[in-house]
Design a protein around this motif. Structure first.
Motif, PDB file in Angstrom:
ATOM      1  N   PRO A  69      60.810  -5.090  67.991  1.00 58.86           N
ATOM      2  CA  PRO A  69      60.612  -6.410  68.879  1.00 58.86           C
ATOM      3  C   PRO A  69      59.671  -7.117  68.177  1.00 58.86           C
ATOM      4  O   PRO A  69      58.623  -6.829  67.347  1.00 58.86           O
ATOM      5  CB  PRO A  69      60.143  -6.223  70.236  1.00 58.86           C
ATOM      6  CG  PRO A  69      60.573  -4.652  70.289  1.00 58.86           C
ATOM      7  CD  PRO A  69      60.458  -4.143  69.192  1.00 58.86           C
ATOM      8  N   LYS A  70      59.945  -8.645  68.158  1.00 60.75           N
ATOM      9  CA  LYS A  70      59.072  -9.758  67.325  1.00 60.75           C
ATOM     10  C   LYS A  70      57.947 -10.104  68.400  1.00 60.75           C
ATOM     11  O   LYS A  70      58.024 -10.281  69.342  1.00 60.75           O
ATOM     12  CB  LYS A  70      59.679 -10.946  66.979  1.00 60.75           C
ATOM     13  CG  LYS A  70      60.595 -10.310  65.663  1.00 60.75           C
ATOM     14  CD  LYS A  70      60.375  -9.759  64.572  1.00 60.75           C
ATOM     15  CE  LYS A  70      61.369  -9.584  63.672  1.00 60.75           C
ATOM     16  NZ  LYS A  70      61.117  -8.541  62.604  1.00 60.75           N
ATOM     17  N   ARG A  71      56.735 -10.159  67.895  1.00 62.17           N
ATOM     18  CA  ARG A  71      55.510 -10.794  68.558  1.00 62.17           C
ATOM     19  C   ARG A  71      55.738 -12.264  68.752  1.00 62.17           C
ATOM     20  O   ARG A  71      56.349 -12.983  67.955  1.00 62.17           O
ATOM     21  CB  ARG A  71      54.353 -10.403  67.949  1.00 62.17           C
ATOM     22  CG  ARG A  71      53.933 -10.795  66.856  1.00 62.17           C
ATOM     23  CD  ARG A  71      52.578 -10.545  66.605  1.00 62.17           C
ATOM     24  NE  ARG A  71      52.575 -11.000  64.799  1.00 62.17           N
ATOM     25  CZ  ARG A  71      52.433 -12.547  64.640  1.00 62.17           C
ATOM     26  NH1 ARG A  71      52.301 -13.248  65.522  1.00 62.17           N
ATOM     27  NH2 ARG A  71      52.424 -12.864  63.573  1.00 62.17           N
ATOM     28  N   SER A  72      54.993 -12.972  69.732  1.00 58.26           N
ATOM     29  CA  SER A  72      54.782 -14.632  69.663  1.00 58.26           C
ATOM     30  C   SER A  72      54.030 -14.785  68.622  1.00 58.26           C
ATOM     31  O   SER A  72      53.238 -14.119  68.110  1.00 58.26           O
ATOM     32  CB  SER A  72      54.101 -14.924  71.006  1.00 58.26           C
ATOM     33  OG  SER A  72      52.806 -14.326  71.236  1.00 58.26           O
ATOM     34  N   GLN A  97      55.759  -6.757  64.516  1.00 55.60           N
ATOM     35  CA  GLN A  97      56.960  -6.214  65.280  1.00 55.60           C
ATOM     36  C   GLN A  97      56.694  -6.843  66.899  1.00 55.60           C
ATOM     37  O   GLN A  97      57.680  -6.888  67.826  1.00 55.60           O
ATOM     38  CB  GLN A  97      57.364  -5.078  65.230  1.00 55.60           C
ATOM     39  CG  GLN A  97      57.897  -4.550  64.134  1.00 55.60           C
ATOM     40  CD  GLN A  97      56.672  -4.356  63.021  1.00 55.60           C
ATOM     41  OE1 GLN A  97      55.658  -3.992  63.475  1.00 55.60           O
ATOM     42  NE2 GLN A  97      57.025  -4.794  61.794  1.00 55.60           N
ATOM     43  N   GLY A  98      55.491  -6.967  67.296  1.00 63.76           N
ATOM     44  CA  GLY A  98      55.163  -7.327  68.715  1.00 63.76           C
ATOM     45  C   GLY A  98      53.801  -6.823  69.285  1.00 63.76           C
ATOM     46  O   GLY A  98      52.789  -7.022  68.548  1.00 63.76           O
ATOM     47  N   THR A 105      56.079  -0.202  71.128  1.00 60.31           N
ATOM     48  CA  THR A 105      55.939  -1.357  70.871  1.00 60.31           C
ATOM     49  C   THR A 105      56.719  -2.321  71.807  1.00 60.31           C
ATOM     50  O   THR A 105      57.916  -2.041  72.320  1.00 60.31           O
ATOM     51  CB  THR A 105      56.681  -1.609  69.446  1.00 60.31           C
ATOM     52  OG1 THR A 105      55.770  -1.126  68.336  1.00 60.31           O
ATOM     53  CG2 THR A 105      56.595  -3.152  68.920  1.00 60.31           C
ATOM     54  N   TRP A 106      56.037  -3.241  72.331  1.00 61.03           N
ATOM     55  CA  TRP A 106      56.493  -4.077  73.320  1.00 61.03           C
ATOM     56  C   TRP A 106      56.855  -5.516  72.943  1.00 61.03           C
ATOM     57  O   TRP A 106      56.049  -6.000  71.877  1.00 61.03           O
ATOM     58  CB  TRP A 106      55.560  -4.178  74.435  1.00 61.03           C
ATOM     59  CG  TRP A 106      55.178  -2.873  75.150  1.00 61.03           C
ATOM     60  CD1 TRP A 106      54.454  -1.741  74.716  1.00 61.03           C
ATOM     61  CD2 TRP A 106      55.611  -2.477  76.421  1.00 61.03           C
ATOM     62  NE1 TRP A 106      54.449  -0.931  75.466  1.00 61.03           N
ATOM     63  CE2 TRP A 106      55.085  -1.233  76.504  1.00 61.03           C
ATOM     64  CE3 TRP A 106      56.508  -2.867  77.542  1.00 61.03           C
ATOM     65  CZ2 TRP A 106      55.569  -0.332  77.637  1.00 61.03           C
ATOM     66  CZ3 TRP A 106      56.767  -2.177  78.613  1.00 61.03           C
ATOM     67  CH2 TRP A 106      56.312  -0.977  78.702  1.00 61.03           C
ATOM     68  N   ARG A 107      57.964  -6.268  73.509  1.00 59.33           N
ATOM     69  CA  ARG A 107      58.156  -7.737  72.786  1.00 59.33           C
ATOM     70  C   ARG A 107      57.425  -8.562  73.399  1.00 59.33           C
ATOM     71  O   ARG A 107      57.095  -9.406  72.809  1.00 59.33           O
ATOM     72  CB  ARG A 107      59.666  -7.774  73.562  1.00 59.33           C
ATOM     73  CG  ARG A 107      60.277  -8.961  72.978  1.00 59.33           C
ATOM     74  CD  ARG A 107      61.761  -9.209  73.419  1.00 59.33           C
ATOM     75  NE  ARG A 107      62.486  -7.970  73.328  1.00 59.33           N
ATOM     76  CZ  ARG A 107      63.536  -7.577  72.658  1.00 59.33           C
ATOM     77  NH1 ARG A 107      64.245  -8.960  72.122  1.00 59.33           N
ATOM     78  NH2 ARG A 107      64.130  -6.868  72.745  1.00 59.33           N
ATOM     79  N   SER A 108      56.792  -8.297  74.959  1.00 63.16           N
ATOM     80  CA  SER A 108      55.901  -9.419  75.330  1.00 63.16           C
ATOM     81  C   SER A 108      54.690  -8.880  75.957  1.00 63.16           C
ATOM     82  O   SER A 108      54.903  -7.701  76.426  1.00 63.16           O
ATOM     83  CB  SER A 108      56.821 -10.239  76.256  1.00 63.16           C
ATOM     84  OG  SER A 108      56.823  -9.415  77.496  1.00 63.16           O
TER      85      SER A 108
END
Length: 135
Positions: A69-72, A97-98, A105-108
């Motif tokens: 996942p991508k980070r903000s 990635q997040g 690893t978390w997206r949000s």
């Protein structure tokens, strides 16, 4: 710079002064002494031992794969968020990635805040990025 063992014996005023010396900013208000000790001990140890080389971190992130996942965009890789909740300190690392929390690893940040609290939270608010955390 004090040794990690010396931090345990420091009173609140000494901990606040050390925070100011290490980070060159005043500490956030209302942090508990145990939390201050943990953060300061980590920082003193990291400065004494050195952090992972940036190139190595990049290789690790690449090895995680393109599907991560991508980070903000508001936070930079290498950043670290700390939040004390119910006596437990939660550390979240910002990666390409997040967000990395508890070896996942978390997206949000909101998903992490929800896992920590069991309730719906704005992740940025929970971690104090836009004010109001814990209020």
């Amino acid at each position: 710079m004090p040794h990690v063992d010396e931090i345990e014996a420091m009173d609140r005023q000494q901990l606040l002064a050390l925070w100011q010396d290490l980070f060159d900013v005043p500490p956030p208000k209302s942090l508990s002494r145990p939390f201050l000790r943990r953060v300061l001990a980590f920082e003193v140890q990291a400065r004494a031992m050195g952090a992972l080389p940036k190139g190595f971190i990049t290789k690790l992130e690449r090895a995680a794969g393109e599907d991560a996942p991508k980070r903000s965009d508001g936070l930079k890789p290498g950043g670290r968020l700390l939040r004390e909740w119910n006596g437990v300190t939660h550390v979240v690392d910002v990666t390409e990635q997040g967000f990395r929390w508890r070896d996942k690893t978390w997206r949000s940040l909101s998903a992490i805040a929800r896992e920590i609290t069991g309730a719906h939270w704005s992740g940025p608010r929970f971690f104090g990025l836009n004010g109001g955390a814990g209020r």
